[in-house]
Design a protein around this motif. Structure first.
Motif, PDB file in Angstrom:
ATOM      1  N   PRO A 104     -13.357  69.922   6.226  1.00  0.00           N
ATOM      2  CA  PRO A 104     -12.391  68.829   6.072  1.00  0.00           C
ATOM      3  C   PRO A 104     -10.966  69.339   6.195  1.00  0.00           C
ATOM      4  O   PRO A 104     -10.646  70.464   5.813  1.00  0.00           O
ATOM      5  CB  PRO A 104     -12.687  68.301   4.658  1.00  0.00           C
ATOM      6  CG  PRO A 104     -13.373  69.443   3.964  1.00  0.00           C
ATOM      7  CD  PRO A 104     -14.149  70.157   5.019  1.00  0.00           C
ATOM      8  N   ALA A 105     -10.122  68.525   6.792  1.00  0.00           N
ATOM      9  CA  ALA A 105      -8.718  68.907   6.974  1.00  0.00           C
ATOM     10  C   ALA A 105      -8.044  69.052   5.621  1.00  0.00           C
ATOM     11  O   ALA A 105      -8.285  68.283   4.685  1.00  0.00           O
ATOM     12  CB  ALA A 105      -8.000  67.853   7.815  1.00  0.00           C
ATOM     13  N   ALA A 106      -7.209  70.092   5.529  1.00  0.00           N
ATOM     14  CA  ALA A 106      -6.505  70.327   4.271  1.00  0.00           C
ATOM     15  C   ALA A 106      -5.489  69.213   4.029  1.00  0.00           C
ATOM     16  O   ALA A 106      -4.821  68.749   4.950  1.00  0.00           O
ATOM     17  CB  ALA A 106      -5.808  71.690   4.313  1.00  0.00           C
ATOM     18  N   LEU A 107      -5.399  68.780   2.778  1.00  0.00           N
ATOM     19  CA  LEU A 107      -4.452  67.733   2.434  1.00  0.00           C
ATOM     20  C   LEU A 107      -3.053  68.328   2.320  1.00  0.00           C
ATOM     21  O   LEU A 107      -2.869  69.440   1.821  1.00  0.00           O
ATOM     22  CB  LEU A 107      -4.848  67.066   1.111  1.00  0.00           C
ATOM     23  CG  LEU A 107      -6.232  66.407   1.079  1.00  0.00           C
ATOM     24  CD1 LEU A 107      -6.499  65.807  -0.287  1.00  0.00           C
ATOM     25  CD2 LEU A 107      -6.333  65.338   2.155  1.00  0.00           C
ATOM     26  N   ALA A 108      -2.075  67.591   2.809  1.00  0.00           N
ATOM     27  CA  ALA A 108      -0.692  68.047   2.747  1.00  0.00           C
ATOM     28  C   ALA A 108      -0.191  67.958   1.310  1.00  0.00           C
ATOM     29  O   ALA A 108      -0.278  66.905   0.674  1.00  0.00           O
ATOM     30  CB  ALA A 108       0.179  67.207   3.667  1.00  0.00           C
ATOM     31  N   GLU A 109       0.304  69.074   0.800  1.00  0.00           N
ATOM     32  CA  GLU A 109       0.843  69.089  -0.562  1.00  0.00           C
ATOM     33  C   GLU A 109       2.302  68.643  -0.593  1.00  0.00           C
ATOM     34  O   GLU A 109       2.825  68.339  -1.665  1.00  0.00           O
ATOM     35  CB  GLU A 109       0.718  70.488  -1.164  1.00  0.00           C
ATOM     36  CG  GLU A 109      -0.730  70.962  -1.323  1.00  0.00           C
ATOM     37  CD  GLU A 109      -0.810  72.311  -1.994  1.00  0.00           C
ATOM     38  OE1 GLU A 109       0.265  72.849  -2.395  1.00  0.00           O
ATOM     39  OE2 GLU A 109      -1.920  72.850  -2.129  1.00  0.00           O
ATOM     40  N   TRP A 110       2.948  68.627   0.591  1.00  0.00           N
ATOM     41  CA  TRP A 110       4.353  68.258   0.669  1.00  0.00           C
ATOM     42  C   TRP A 110       4.519  67.138   1.699  1.00  0.00           C
ATOM     43  O   TRP A 110       3.746  67.023   2.655  1.00  0.00           O
ATOM     44  CB  TRP A 110       5.206  69.455   1.083  1.00  0.00           C
ATOM     45  CG  TRP A 110       5.212  70.579   0.083  1.00  0.00           C
ATOM     46  CD1 TRP A 110       4.288  71.564  -0.057  1.00  0.00           C
ATOM     47  CD2 TRP A 110       6.209  70.813  -0.929  1.00  0.00           C
ATOM     48  NE1 TRP A 110       4.625  72.405  -1.076  1.00  0.00           N
ATOM     49  CE2 TRP A 110       5.805  71.975  -1.634  1.00  0.00           C
ATOM     50  CE3 TRP A 110       7.393  70.178  -1.292  1.00  0.00           C
ATOM     51  CZ2 TRP A 110       6.546  72.506  -2.684  1.00  0.00           C
ATOM     52  CZ3 TRP A 110       8.142  70.703  -2.349  1.00  0.00           C
ATOM     53  CH2 TRP A 110       7.719  71.843  -3.033  1.00  0.00           C
ATOM     54  N   ARG A 233       9.737  66.724  -0.672  1.00  0.00           N
ATOM     55  CA  ARG A 233       9.219  66.669  -2.050  1.00  0.00           C
ATOM     56  C   ARG A 233       7.702  66.863  -2.034  1.00  0.00           C
ATOM     57  O   ARG A 233       7.065  66.832  -0.974  1.00  0.00           O
ATOM     58  CB  ARG A 233       9.554  65.327  -2.697  1.00  0.00           C
ATOM     59  CG  ARG A 233       8.962  64.125  -1.972  1.00  0.00           C
ATOM     60  CD  ARG A 233       9.081  62.878  -2.806  1.00  0.00           C
ATOM     61  NE  ARG A 233       8.633  61.689  -2.087  1.00  0.00           N
ATOM     62  CZ  ARG A 233       7.356  61.322  -1.944  1.00  0.00           C
ATOM     63  NH1 ARG A 233       6.388  62.088  -2.475  1.00  0.00           N
ATOM     64  NH2 ARG A 233       7.026  60.219  -1.292  1.00  0.00           N
ATOM     65  N   LYS A 234       7.137  67.030  -3.246  1.00  0.00           N
ATOM     66  CA  LYS A 234       5.688  67.142  -3.410  1.00  0.00           C
ATOM     67  C   LYS A 234       5.030  65.800  -3.116  1.00  0.00           C
ATOM     68  O   LYS A 234       5.570  64.747  -3.449  1.00  0.00           O
ATOM     69  CB  LYS A 234       5.344  67.577  -4.825  1.00  0.00           C
ATOM     70  CG  LYS A 234       5.524  69.065  -5.091  1.00  0.00           C
ATOM     71  CD  LYS A 234       4.264  69.824  -4.687  1.00  0.00           C
ATOM     72  CE  LYS A 234       4.301  71.246  -5.222  1.00  0.00           C
ATOM     73  NZ  LYS A 234       3.051  71.980  -4.872  1.00  0.00           N
ATOM     74  N   ALA A 235       3.854  65.825  -2.515  1.00  0.00           N
ATOM     75  CA  ALA A 235       3.103  64.600  -2.255  1.00  0.00           C
ATOM     76  C   ALA A 235       2.498  64.092  -3.564  1.00  0.00           C
ATOM     77  O   ALA A 235       2.068  64.874  -4.416  1.00  0.00           O
ATOM     78  CB  ALA A 235       2.008  64.860  -1.232  1.00  0.00           C
ATOM     79  N   THR A 236       2.473  62.788  -3.743  1.00  0.00           N
ATOM     80  CA  THR A 236       1.858  62.186  -4.923  1.00  0.00           C
ATOM     81  C   THR A 236       0.334  62.167  -4.740  1.00  0.00           C
ATOM     82  O   THR A 236      -0.175  62.249  -3.613  1.00  0.00           O
ATOM     83  CB  THR A 236       2.366  60.757  -5.128  1.00  0.00           C
ATOM     84  OG1 THR A 236       1.941  59.943  -4.012  1.00  0.00           O
ATOM     85  CG2 THR A 236       3.893  60.736  -5.209  1.00  0.00           C
TER      86      THR A 236
END
Length: 244
Positions: A104-110, A233-236
């Motif tokens: 699975p594709a990594a989720l964006a943290e930013w 910023r950081k992703a919610t």
């Protein structure tokens, strides 16, 4: 007493051959001339019963018509026909290996928010009309290095942070880079400069030095073009859930 008929068959009858029925005549007392042997080159070789196949040397059954190993025709001496593309296409298709499930594709943290900033537009003296301010466009940051700019098909430029509606932004405006925890911005010799300022302070008046990375603090804002403001910023959790 037996005599040979004109065809060479032994016969006890002296008028007609017991085997083929030909009249014996005077030739019955004489031995007919042997028929010439057929041309060895014209006759195809055949595998004698119980001997090896002439083509592949595999053992052949006494009553076999074809070699089970290579397909050699014992009756006509025909060599096996080499496989062609037509033969391959008519046979069963090769088995396709099962597909390996991809990770699975990594989720964006930013993420970066792209805003229309009327205050920034007011001091830029741009001839273009300013779009109506509204909610920002949120762009997930999935790479460690991302280009800020406007796309150009002819020049092969496809920035990850697309500011194409702001003509004050250069094609290659600036570069965002990260080590996973901190972010830097670098101006790429843009036409109108790249500016950084704190959200709590006034609008910036001096652009950052081109070619030098400047670290972004949590409350910093990046200003480019005629009205564009960028916020890293950081992703919610909700934004990360939307990426899944």
């Amino acid at each position: 007493m037996t005599v040979n008929c004109p065809s060479g068959h032994p016969s006890t009858s002296t008028d007609y051959c017991d085997v083929c029925g030909l009249p014996m005549g005077e030739a019955a007392a004489s031995t007919p001339e042997a028929a010439p042997a057929p041309d060895a080159a014209a006759a195809p070789p055949a595998a004698p019963a119980g001997q090896a196949c002439p083509n592949c040397s595999e053992a052949a059954a006494p009553d076999a018509l074809f070699c089970e190993s290579c397909g050699y025709d014992f009756t006509t001496g025909t060599m096996p026909r080499p496989a062609s593309s037509l033969d391959l296409s008519s046979g069963p298709a090769p088995a396709t290996p099962p597909a390996t499930p991809s990770a699975p594709a990594a989720l964006a943290e930013w993420v970066v928010e792209r805003w229309v900033d009327p205050d920034w537009y007011a001091v830029q003296q741009s001839d273009d009309p300013c779009p109506s301010p509204g909610l920002p466009t949120v762009i997930p940051l999935t790479e460690k290095s991302l280009l800020i700019g406007r796309p150009s098909r002819s020049r092969g430029i496809s920035p990850e942070i697309d500011c194409g509606d702001d003509t004050g932004v250069s094609r290659r405006q600036a570069q965002l880079t990260t080590d996973g925890q901190r972010w830097w911005v670098e101006d790429l010799q843009s036409s109108n400069g790249t500016y950084v300022a704190s959200a709590a302070g006034p609008l910036p008046e001096t652009p950052i030095i081109p070619g030098q990375r400047q670290e972004l603090h949590p409350d910093d804002r990046v200003y480019v073009g005629a009205w564009t403001r960028l916020v890293v910023r950081k992703a919610t959790p909700e934004e990360q859930a939307g990426q899944a």
